[in-house]
Design a protein around this motif. Structure first.
Motif, PDB file in Angstrom:
ATOM      1  N   ALA A  19       0.934  -0.897  -0.227  1.00  0.00           N
ATOM      2  CA  ALA A  19       0.480   0.199  -0.307  1.00  0.00           C
ATOM      3  C   ALA A  19       1.135   1.452  -0.221  1.00  0.00           C
ATOM      4  CB  ALA A  19      -0.903   0.277   1.147  1.00  0.00           C
ATOM      5  N   ARG A  20       1.886   1.230   0.229  1.00  0.00           N
ATOM      6  CA  ARG A  20       2.796   1.977   0.499  1.00  0.00           C
ATOM      7  C   ARG A  20       3.352   2.578  -0.486  1.00  0.00           C
ATOM      8  NH1 ARG A  20       2.767   6.474   2.743  1.00  0.00           N
ATOM      9  NH2 ARG A  20       5.119   6.694   3.186  1.00  0.00           N
ATOM     10  N   PHE A  21       3.532   1.456  -1.655  1.00  0.00           N
ATOM     11  CA  PHE A  21       4.262   1.472  -2.830  1.00  0.00           C
ATOM     12  C   PHE A  21       4.472   3.044  -3.772  1.00  0.00           C
ATOM     13  CE2 PHE A  21       4.590   0.402  -7.476  1.00  0.00           C
ATOM     14  CZ  PHE A  21       6.170   0.693  -7.609  1.00  0.00           C
ATOM     15  N   GLU A  22       3.084   3.547  -4.213  1.00  0.00           N
ATOM     16  CA  GLU A  22       3.350   4.382  -4.993  1.00  0.00           C
ATOM     17  C   GLU A  22       3.526   5.747  -4.035  1.00  0.00           C
ATOM     18  OE1 GLU A  22       0.543   1.744  -6.701  1.00  0.00           O
ATOM     19  OE2 GLU A  22       0.983   2.637  -4.712  1.00  0.00           O
ATOM     20  N   HIS A  23       3.474   5.742  -2.358  1.00  0.00           N
ATOM     21  CA  HIS A  23       3.399   6.516  -2.242  1.00  0.00           C
ATOM     22  C   HIS A  23       4.884   6.758  -0.764  1.00  0.00           C
ATOM     23  CE1 HIS A  23      -0.886   6.122  -2.924  1.00  0.00           C
ATOM     24  NE2 HIS A  23      -0.248   6.623  -3.358  1.00  0.00           N
ATOM     25  N   LEU A  24       5.075   5.784  -0.856  1.00  0.00           N
ATOM     26  CA  LEU A  24       6.933   6.070  -0.474  1.00  0.00           C
ATOM     27  C   LEU A  24       7.840   6.850  -0.425  1.00  0.00           C
ATOM     28  CD1 LEU A  24       7.839   4.620   1.630  1.00  0.00           C
ATOM     29  CD2 LEU A  24       9.910   3.265  -0.066  1.00  0.00           C
ATOM     30  N   ALA A 175      -5.503   3.231 -12.259  1.00  0.00           N
ATOM     31  CA  ALA A 175      -5.760   2.326 -12.433  1.00  0.00           C
ATOM     32  C   ALA A 175      -5.109   0.318 -12.661  1.00  0.00           C
ATOM     33  CB  ALA A 175      -6.217   2.643 -13.511  1.00  0.00           C
ATOM     34  N   LEU A 176      -4.077   0.932 -13.050  1.00  0.00           N
ATOM     35  CA  LEU A 176      -3.339   0.041 -13.329  1.00  0.00           C
ATOM     36  C   LEU A 176      -2.977  -1.373 -11.991  1.00  0.00           C
ATOM     37  CD1 LEU A 176      -0.257   0.081 -15.829  1.00  0.00           C
ATOM     38  CD2 LEU A 176      -2.851  -0.380 -16.620  1.00  0.00           C
ATOM     39  N   ARG A 177      -2.469  -0.030 -10.836  1.00  0.00           N
ATOM     40  CA  ARG A 177      -2.378  -0.621  -9.873  1.00  0.00           C
ATOM     41  C   ARG A 177      -3.619  -1.116  -8.979  1.00  0.00           C
ATOM     42  NH1 ARG A 177       0.241  -3.093  -6.430  1.00  0.00           N
ATOM     43  NH2 ARG A 177       0.743  -1.581  -4.752  1.00  0.00           N
ATOM     44  N   VAL A 178      -4.729  -0.328  -9.271  1.00  0.00           N
ATOM     45  CA  VAL A 178      -5.897  -0.982  -9.031  1.00  0.00           C
ATOM     46  C   VAL A 178      -5.677  -2.316  -9.150  1.00  0.00           C
ATOM     47  CG1 VAL A 178      -8.327  -0.662  -8.472  1.00  0.00           C
ATOM     48  CG2 VAL A 178      -6.928   0.723  -8.081  1.00  0.00           C
ATOM     49  N   CYS A 179      -5.898  -2.704 -10.639  1.00  0.00           N
ATOM     50  CA  CYS A 179      -5.848  -4.112 -10.940  1.00  0.00           C
ATOM     51  C   CYS A 179      -5.337  -5.663 -10.612  1.00  0.00           C
ATOM     52  CB  CYS A 179      -5.635  -4.172 -12.246  1.00  0.00           C
ATOM     53  SG  CYS A 179      -5.884  -4.587 -13.830  1.00  0.00           S
ATOM     54  N   ASP A 180      -3.864  -4.654 -10.581  1.00  0.00           N
ATOM     55  CA  ASP A 180      -3.027  -5.342 -10.182  1.00  0.00           C
ATOM     56  C   ASP A 180      -3.406  -5.926  -8.986  1.00  0.00           C
ATOM     57  OD1 ASP A 180      -0.484  -6.665  -9.787  1.00  0.00           O
ATOM     58  OD2 ASP A 180       0.021  -4.869  -8.139  1.00  0.00           O
ATOM     59  N   ILE A 181      -4.192  -5.074  -7.801  1.00  0.00           N
ATOM     60  CA  ILE A 181      -4.136  -5.644  -6.501  1.00  0.00           C
ATOM     61  C   ILE A 181      -5.547  -6.586  -6.056  1.00  0.00           C
ATOM     62  CG2 ILE A 181      -4.544  -4.808  -4.275  1.00  0.00           C
ATOM     63  CD1 ILE A 181      -3.331  -2.052  -4.691  1.00  0.00           C
ATOM     64  N   VAL A 182      -6.107  -6.013  -6.890  1.00  0.00           N
ATOM     65  CA  VAL A 182      -7.226  -7.143  -7.071  1.00  0.00           C
ATOM     66  C   VAL A 182      -6.869  -8.757  -7.625  1.00  0.00           C
ATOM     67  CG1 VAL A 182      -9.541  -7.447  -8.716  1.00  0.00           C
ATOM     68  CG2 VAL A 182      -9.358  -5.104  -7.733  1.00  0.00           C
ATOM     69  N   LEU A 183      -6.504  -8.754  -8.900  1.00  0.00           N
ATOM     70  CA  LEU A 183      -5.771 -10.117  -8.987  1.00  0.00           C
ATOM     71  C   LEU A 183      -5.148 -10.184  -8.089  1.00  0.00           C
ATOM     72  CD1 LEU A 183      -4.805  -8.710 -12.791  1.00  0.00           C
ATOM     73  CD2 LEU A 183      -6.816 -10.692 -11.630  1.00  0.00           C
ATOM     74  N   TRP A 184      -3.962 -10.019  -7.938  1.00  0.00           N
ATOM     75  CA  TRP A 184      -2.993 -10.481  -6.989  1.00  0.00           C
ATOM     76  C   TRP A 184      -3.711 -10.955  -5.754  1.00  0.00           C
ATOM     77  CZ3 TRP A 184      -0.677  -9.913  -1.915  1.00  0.00           C
ATOM     78  CH2 TRP A 184       0.163 -10.204  -1.363  1.00  0.00           C
ATOM     79  N   MET A 185      -4.474 -10.134  -4.607  1.00  0.00           N
ATOM     80  CA  MET A 185      -5.207 -10.148  -3.929  1.00  0.00           C
ATOM     81  C   MET A 185      -6.425 -11.842  -4.276  1.00  0.00           C
ATOM     82  SD  MET A 185      -4.954  -9.098  -1.237  1.00  0.00           S
ATOM     83  CE  MET A 185      -6.191  -8.802  -0.174  1.00  0.00           C
ATOM     84  N   ALA A 186      -7.259 -11.599  -5.367  1.00  0.00           N
ATOM     85  CA  ALA A 186      -7.130 -13.200  -5.564  1.00  0.00           C
ATOM     86  C   ALA A 186      -6.755 -14.045  -5.875  1.00  0.00           C
ATOM     87  CB  ALA A 186      -8.046 -12.764  -7.365  1.00  0.00           C
ATOM     88  N   HIS A 187      -6.035 -14.084  -5.651  1.00  0.00           N
ATOM     89  CA  HIS A 187      -5.096 -15.495  -6.013  1.00  0.00           C
ATOM     90  C   HIS A 187      -3.762 -15.738  -5.488  1.00  0.00           C
ATOM     91  CE1 HIS A 187      -3.446 -19.884  -8.295  1.00  0.00           C
ATOM     92  NE2 HIS A 187      -2.328 -19.210  -8.779  1.00  0.00           N
ATOM     93  N   ALA A 188      -3.058 -14.944  -4.227  1.00  0.00           N
ATOM     94  CA  ALA A 188      -1.757 -14.920  -3.853  1.00  0.00           C
ATOM     95  C   ALA A 188      -1.626 -16.024  -2.279  1.00  0.00           C
ATOM     96  CB  ALA A 188      -1.962 -13.878  -2.295  1.00  0.00           C
ATOM     97  N   GLU A 189      -2.812 -16.350  -1.780  1.00  0.00           N
ATOM     98  CA  GLU A 189      -2.597 -16.970  -0.509  1.00  0.00           C
ATOM     99  C   GLU A 189      -2.922 -18.408  -1.716  1.00  0.00           C
ATOM    100  OE1 GLU A 189      -6.773 -16.393   1.668  1.00  0.00           O
ATOM    101  OE2 GLU A 189      -5.421 -14.846   2.559  1.00  0.00           O
ATOM    102  N   ASP A 190      -4.029 -18.619  -2.721  1.00  0.00           N
ATOM    103  CA  ASP A 190      -3.723 -19.932  -3.365  1.00  0.00           C
ATOM    104  C   ASP A 190      -2.133 -20.294  -3.952  1.00  0.00           C
ATOM    105  OD1 ASP A 190      -5.921 -21.094  -2.575  1.00  0.00           O
ATOM    106  OD2 ASP A 190      -7.075 -20.279  -4.400  1.00  0.00           O
ATOM    107  N   HIS A 191      -1.871 -19.020  -4.464  1.00  0.00           N
ATOM    108  CA  HIS A 191      -0.107 -19.296  -4.518  1.00  0.00           C
ATOM    109  C   HIS A 191       0.006 -19.702  -4.503  1.00  0.00           C
ATOM    110  CE1 HIS A 191       2.644 -18.363  -8.439  1.00  0.00           C
ATOM    111  NE2 HIS A 191       3.268 -17.627  -8.212  1.00  0.00           N
ATOM    112  N   LYS A 192       0.593 -19.201  -3.163  1.00  0.00           N
ATOM    113  CA  LYS A 192       1.594 -19.728  -2.195  1.00  0.00           C
ATOM    114  C   LYS A 192       1.718 -20.446  -1.304  1.00  0.00           C
ATOM    115  CE  LYS A 192       1.835 -14.744  -0.669  1.00  0.00           C
ATOM    116  NZ  LYS A 192       2.338 -13.370   0.320  1.00  0.00           N
ATOM    117  N   ALA A 193       0.194 -21.819  -1.403  1.00  0.00           N
ATOM    118  CA  ALA A 193      -0.313 -22.881  -1.053  1.00  0.00           C
ATOM    119  C   ALA A 193       0.139 -23.908  -2.169  1.00  0.00           C
ATOM    120  CB  ALA A 193      -1.164 -22.915  -0.205  1.00  0.00           C
ATOM    121  N   GLY A 194       0.883 -23.558  -3.479  1.00  0.00           N
ATOM    122  CA  GLY A 194       0.877 -24.243  -4.174  1.00  0.00           C
ATOM    123  C   GLY A 194      -1.105 -24.878  -5.422  1.00  0.00           C
TER     124      GLY A 194
END
Length: 204
Positions: A19-24, A175-194
């Motif tokens: 969440a700090r990526f853009e604003h740091l 808008a690109l970051r919104v897209c990225d976050i929505v996609l990443w959040m949709a799959h991050a847990e499953d991806h990390k768990a294989g």
């Protein structure tokens, strides 16, 4: 929308570091075409680290100077949906910048994309292994995403901006970051768990 708000800590829990990526670093006027130490720290918010030798190359070496020359030729205040495909296609300054970064030892394609997304957040998307897996592992992402954002009078682009507004996310998040976050959040847990069933491909 819940996942987007959760990412930014708007649902009562702690925000993700991304969440700090853009604003740091706050106001970054005057450094749009230069890689700074703050940029290198910012990409760590997205769970990658630029090795010390590579960092010095980008801060003080020839690759950094070459990257600055290319950044000066890449639009700084345009959304991906607003530009023509030529701005992102093979041989464009953006493509050359990505390829230059990939050639720096210790960078690779994921870090290269995140560095460029930090410098051109409205034009270059974050693209990592989680999103790549979710979308069916397409090797190239910029042009299919560009096509999708511009289709049907930019309906997807406007939907992302509307989602940002409804979620209460700052307008400085592209808008690109919104897209990225929505996609990443949709799959991050499953991806990390294989648990990766090979979700479809990016429709265009």
């Amino acid at each position: 929308m819940g996942n987007l708000r959760r990412y930014f800590g708007l649902e009562g829990g702690a925000a993700f570091t991304g969440a700090r990526f853009e604003h740091l670093g706050g106001d970054r006027v005057g450094v749009a075409d230069v890689v700074t130490a703050e940029d290198l720290v910012a990409v760590q918010m997205l769970s990658v680290t630029v090795p010390a030798e590579a960092a010095l190359e980008l801060l003080e070496g020839k690759p950094g100077r070459q990257l600055s020359e290319l950044l000066r030729r890449i639009p700084a205040d345009a959304d991906m949906a607003e530009v023509e495909a030529a701005e992102l296609d093979t041989g464009s300054p953006a493509d050359q910048a990505w390829r230059l970064l990939v050639r720096v030892k210790g960078i690779g394609w994921v870090k290269a994309g995140k560095l460029l997304a930090r410098k051109r957040p409205r034009l270059i998307p974050v693209y990592d292994n989680v999103v790549k897996c979710l979308l069916g592992r397409p090797p190239h992402f910029w042009l299919p995403l560009h096509t999708a954002l511009r289709a049907d009078d930019h309906v997807l682009h406007h939907a992302l901006l509307d989602l940002r507004k409804r979620a209460g996310i700052p307008e400085t998040v592209s808008a690109l970051r919104v897209c990225d976050i929505v996609l990443w959040m949709a799959h991050a847990e499953d991806h990390k768990a294989g648990r990766c069933p090979g979700h479809g491909t990016l429709s265009v």
